[in-house]
Design a protein around this motif. Structure first.
Motif, PDB file in Angstrom:
ATOM      1  N   GLU A 335       0.835  -1.203   0.000  1.00  0.00           N
ATOM      2  CA  GLU A 335       0.000   0.000   0.000  1.00  0.00           C
ATOM      3  C   GLU A 335       0.869   1.252   0.000  1.00  0.00           C
ATOM      4  O   GLU A 335       1.773   1.386   0.831  1.00  0.00           O
ATOM      5  CB  GLU A 335      -0.893   0.035   1.246  1.00  0.00           C
ATOM      6  CG  GLU A 335      -1.860  -1.116   1.364  1.00  0.00           C
ATOM      7  CD  GLU A 335      -2.586  -1.106   2.706  1.00  0.00           C
ATOM      8  OE1 GLU A 335      -3.766  -1.478   2.733  1.00  0.00           O
ATOM      9  OE2 GLU A 335      -1.956  -0.758   3.725  1.00  0.00           O
ATOM     10  N   CYS A 336       0.616   2.162  -0.903  1.00  0.00           N
ATOM     11  CA  CYS A 336       1.203   3.495  -0.935  1.00  0.00           C
ATOM     12  C   CYS A 336       2.729   3.443  -0.803  1.00  0.00           C
ATOM     13  O   CYS A 336       3.421   3.141  -1.758  1.00  0.00           O
ATOM     14  CB  CYS A 336       0.557   4.378   0.124  1.00  0.00           C
ATOM     15  SG  CYS A 336       0.681   6.149  -0.237  1.00  0.00           S
ATOM     16  N   HIS A 372      -3.580  12.466  -5.266  1.00  0.00           N
ATOM     17  CA  HIS A 372      -4.928  11.977  -4.997  1.00  0.00           C
ATOM     18  C   HIS A 372      -5.171  12.071  -3.500  1.00  0.00           C
ATOM     19  O   HIS A 372      -4.307  11.702  -2.700  1.00  0.00           O
ATOM     20  CB  HIS A 372      -5.101  10.527  -5.445  1.00  0.00           C
ATOM     21  CG  HIS A 372      -5.182  10.378  -6.935  1.00  0.00           C
ATOM     22  ND1 HIS A 372      -4.704   9.269  -7.600  1.00  0.00           N
ATOM     23  CD2 HIS A 372      -5.691  11.196  -7.894  1.00  0.00           C
ATOM     24  CE1 HIS A 372      -4.908   9.409  -8.888  1.00  0.00           C
ATOM     25  NE2 HIS A 372      -5.496  10.567  -9.091  1.00  0.00           N
ATOM     26  N   GLU A 397      -6.912   7.257  -0.422  1.00  0.00           N
ATOM     27  CA  GLU A 397      -5.637   7.684  -0.999  1.00  0.00           C
ATOM     28  C   GLU A 397      -5.241   9.045  -0.444  1.00  0.00           C
ATOM     29  O   GLU A 397      -6.085   9.901  -0.218  1.00  0.00           O
ATOM     30  CB  GLU A 397      -5.724   7.777  -2.533  1.00  0.00           C
ATOM     31  CG  GLU A 397      -5.700   6.448  -3.237  1.00  0.00           C
ATOM     32  CD  GLU A 397      -5.342   6.584  -4.712  1.00  0.00           C
ATOM     33  OE1 GLU A 397      -4.499   7.443  -5.047  1.00  0.00           O
ATOM     34  OE2 GLU A 397      -5.916   5.824  -5.519  1.00  0.00           O
ATOM     35  N   HIS A 399      -1.462  11.024  -1.153  1.00  0.00           N
ATOM     36  CA  HIS A 399      -0.035  10.947  -1.464  1.00  0.00           C
ATOM     37  C   HIS A 399       0.401  12.101  -2.351  1.00  0.00           C
ATOM     38  O   HIS A 399      -0.361  12.611  -3.172  1.00  0.00           O
ATOM     39  CB  HIS A 399       0.288   9.607  -2.144  1.00  0.00           C
ATOM     40  CG  HIS A 399      -0.507   9.314  -3.386  1.00  0.00           C
ATOM     41  ND1 HIS A 399      -0.042   9.596  -4.650  1.00  0.00           N
ATOM     42  CD2 HIS A 399      -1.719   8.757  -3.558  1.00  0.00           C
ATOM     43  CE1 HIS A 399      -0.941   9.222  -5.535  1.00  0.00           C
ATOM     44  NE2 HIS A 399      -1.976   8.713  -4.905  1.00  0.00           N
ATOM     45  N   SER A 406       1.387   3.015 -12.289  1.00  0.00           N
ATOM     46  CA  SER A 406       0.358   2.991 -11.247  1.00  0.00           C
ATOM     47  C   SER A 406      -0.566   1.793 -11.344  1.00  0.00           C
ATOM     48  O   SER A 406      -1.291   1.496 -10.400  1.00  0.00           O
ATOM     49  CB  SER A 406      -0.476   4.277 -11.302  1.00  0.00           C
ATOM     50  OG  SER A 406       0.309   5.398 -10.985  1.00  0.00           O
ATOM     51  N   ALA A 423      -5.971   2.008 -11.430  1.00  0.00           N
ATOM     52  CA  ALA A 423      -5.145   1.831 -10.230  1.00  0.00           C
ATOM     53  C   ALA A 423      -4.839   0.351 -10.034  1.00  0.00           C
ATOM     54  O   ALA A 423      -5.496  -0.515 -10.609  1.00  0.00           O
ATOM     55  CB  ALA A 423      -5.878   2.388  -9.010  1.00  0.00           C
ATOM     56  N   TYR A 434      -1.504   2.667  -4.662  1.00  0.00           N
ATOM     57  CA  TYR A 434      -1.558   3.766  -3.698  1.00  0.00           C
ATOM     58  C   TYR A 434      -2.672   3.626  -2.660  1.00  0.00           C
ATOM     59  O   TYR A 434      -2.532   4.111  -1.535  1.00  0.00           O
ATOM     60  CB  TYR A 434      -1.701   5.093  -4.431  1.00  0.00           C
ATOM     61  CG  TYR A 434      -0.375   5.655  -4.898  1.00  0.00           C
ATOM     62  CD1 TYR A 434       0.605   6.024  -3.982  1.00  0.00           C
ATOM     63  CD2 TYR A 434      -0.088   5.793  -6.247  1.00  0.00           C
ATOM     64  CE1 TYR A 434       1.827   6.530  -4.394  1.00  0.00           C
ATOM     65  CE2 TYR A 434       1.132   6.314  -6.675  1.00  0.00           C
ATOM     66  CZ  TYR A 434       2.088   6.670  -5.739  1.00  0.00           C
ATOM     67  OH  TYR A 434       3.294   7.164  -6.141  1.00  0.00           O
ATOM     68  N   PRO A 435      -3.815   3.016  -2.966  1.00  0.00           N
ATOM     69  CA  PRO A 435      -4.912   2.994  -1.978  1.00  0.00           C
ATOM     70  C   PRO A 435      -4.566   2.212  -0.710  1.00  0.00           C
ATOM     71  O   PRO A 435      -3.922   1.159  -0.759  1.00  0.00           O
ATOM     72  CB  PRO A 435      -6.060   2.322  -2.748  1.00  0.00           C
ATOM     73  CG  PRO A 435      -5.757   2.587  -4.187  1.00  0.00           C
ATOM     74  CD  PRO A 435      -4.259   2.508  -4.277  1.00  0.00           C
TER      75      PRO A 435
END
Length: 462
Positions: A335-336, A372, A397, A399, A406, A423, A434-435
């Motif tokens: 994640e992220c 986002h 999200e 970041h 992505s 995504a 990223y989520p």
């Protein structure tokens, strides 16, 4: 259906920057001094405020987010269950609101601190900034309390106000607003918490945090009406919830979880959900360890890997260990910040390329602004580690970084908006993007993840 009498308060404000975290840390410090058993919670998806709670109480702090957990009845029940489970046997629970009290998705109050207070039956104390205002403060208080008939706002604390000003206007503020004053905190410039691009710096980065907490506790002991706050907390109605009907896992799997200065963003109850499906969490450090521990799966959470880019790049043995494990089929959720780390390269602001884990072909980099921000719903465009094709899960999200890769295995739909974008990099048993997700709101995803870890263990034991 479990029921518990849990005295509780939510500390909220009209906007961010009013001092909610400062007031909450002050209250938790006072509770600690009184040897009063307390539990701490945070409304919304924020990771950093709970870190401050943990540093004060030396116990975990828990997120209550009605978007990630679900705004339907099961989601509200999950929020009550998290609150009740961790508050049971405690003398009081302190909930910290997010942003402005009524601020939710888009222009509405959905998933706001107000909605959480309603779902959990929690009385609310409003923190207001006392600088540069006199009687107008009463108008703010009255307006906030009357904006919704069921606002639950019952008292207020004035932050950053001179003692003489508070003494002069207190009765006017109470009389005009109809709310009870629970005290104040003076302006204490040496007790502020610094910020960076994702909000406050983490608690572990503040070298003099204990000194700050001591000063806040000393001030709060003299200026806050603790007996009135406890009285208000005891007006909260009994809390009830349903326990999920789950069979005990047949066996456990070893799930390696990155936990160090660079990777530290996790929801405690999300981890508990993974445990309930049979995960034994094995912490490790991509910064300091030479290789992965003996494990059946990998969880790389968010954090600030960009601050430790050079050190991560230098630890080539760890990068190789992660790369080899994923190529061999080990299930991995990233994640992220964890997603960033899996890229081939991190591009520094001077253009230098630093080699990272080399799992995702591409590079990641910091941008000049927020990319986002907010809640999203992910819909799988193909079968993935966490989601079958066509199924959805809620996520968040936030970041400032970007990526040349992505992913497009899911579509992200922004809550309260018509915006959408591709995504998630999902191939084999990798789910990276990223989520951020909360497994308590999507237990089926937790079951799929741990099930894949269990299958991988069987494969490698053949």
């Amino acid at each position: 259906m479990p029921i518990t009498d849990l005295p509780r308060l939510m500390v909220a404000a009209a906007s961010s920057g009013s001092g909610k975290t400062t007031v909450v840390c002050t209250l938790l410090e006072l509770l600690r001094r009184r040897s009063c058993q307390a539990a701490a919670f945070k409304s919304g998806p924020d990771y950093i405020d709970p870190m401050f709670h943990r540093r004060v109480l030396d116990t975990p702090s828990y997120n209550l987010d009605l978007f990630l957990l679900g705004r339907n009845e099961p989601g509200r029940d999950t929020a009550c269950r998290i609150l009740g489970r961790h508050g049971r046997q405690k003398e009081i629970a302190i909930l910290e609101g997010a942003m402005g009290y009524y601020d939710g998705i888009g222009m509405g109050s959905e998933a706001s601190a107000y909605e959480l207070a309603s779902a959990t039956g929690t009385p609310v104390v409003l923190v207001v900034d006392g600088r540069g205002s006199a009687l107008t403060l009463a108008a703010v208080l009255k307006g906030m309390a009357a904006f919704r008939k069921d606002s639950r706002i019952a008292g207020f604390i004035v932050n950053r106000v001179k003692p003489m000003v508070y003494a002069r206007y207190r009765r006017a503020w109470e009389g005009e607003s109809g709310l009870r004053s629970l005290g104040y905190l003076p302006d204490m410039p040496d007790c502020t918490f610094s910020s960076r691009h994702l909000g406050l710096v983490t608690a572990s980065e503040i070298a003099d945090l204990q000194d700050i907490l001591r000063k806040l506790g000393d001030a709060g002991r003299m200026s806050l009406d603790w007996s009135a706050m406890m009285g208000l907390a005891r007006t909260a109605p009994p809390l009830s919830w349903k326990e999920p009907d789950m069979a005990a896992p047949a066996d456990t799997v070893r799930l390696a979880i990155a936990r160090d200065e660079a990777f530290c963003f996790y929801y405690e109850d999300s981890l508990d959900t993974l445990r309930s499906y049979g995960a034994e969490l094995i912490p490790f450090s991509p910064l300091h360890d030479g290789s992965l521990p003996d494990c059946d799966g990998l969880y790389l959470g968010g954090g600030y890997p960009e601050l430790y880019a050079q050190n991560l790049s230098r630890n080539g043995s760890m990068s190789a260990s992660i790369r080899q494990a994923i190529r061999q089929g080990m299930p991995c959720l990233a994640e992220c910040g964890g997603f960033m780390y899996l890229h081939d390269y991190y591009r520094c602001q001077d253009g230098q390329l630093l080699p990272w884990a080399g799992v995702i072909s591409g590079e990641t980099y910091m941008t000049g602004g927020l990319r986002h921000f907010g809640y999203v719903t992910l819909e799988a465009r193909t079968d993935t580690l966490l989601l079958p094709r066509g199924k959805t899960l809620t996520a968040h999200e936030f970041h400032y970084s970007g990526s040349t890769a992505s992913g497009s295995s899911c579509t992200a739909y922004k809550a309260g908006s018509s915006r959408q974008w591709p995504a998630i990099v999902a191939s084999g048993r990798l789910f990276a993007g990223y989520p951020h997700i909360h497994f308590s709101g999507c237990p089926d995803c937790a079951s799929r993840f741990i099930g894949a870890c269990r299958q991988f263990r069987k494969e490698r034991m053949r």
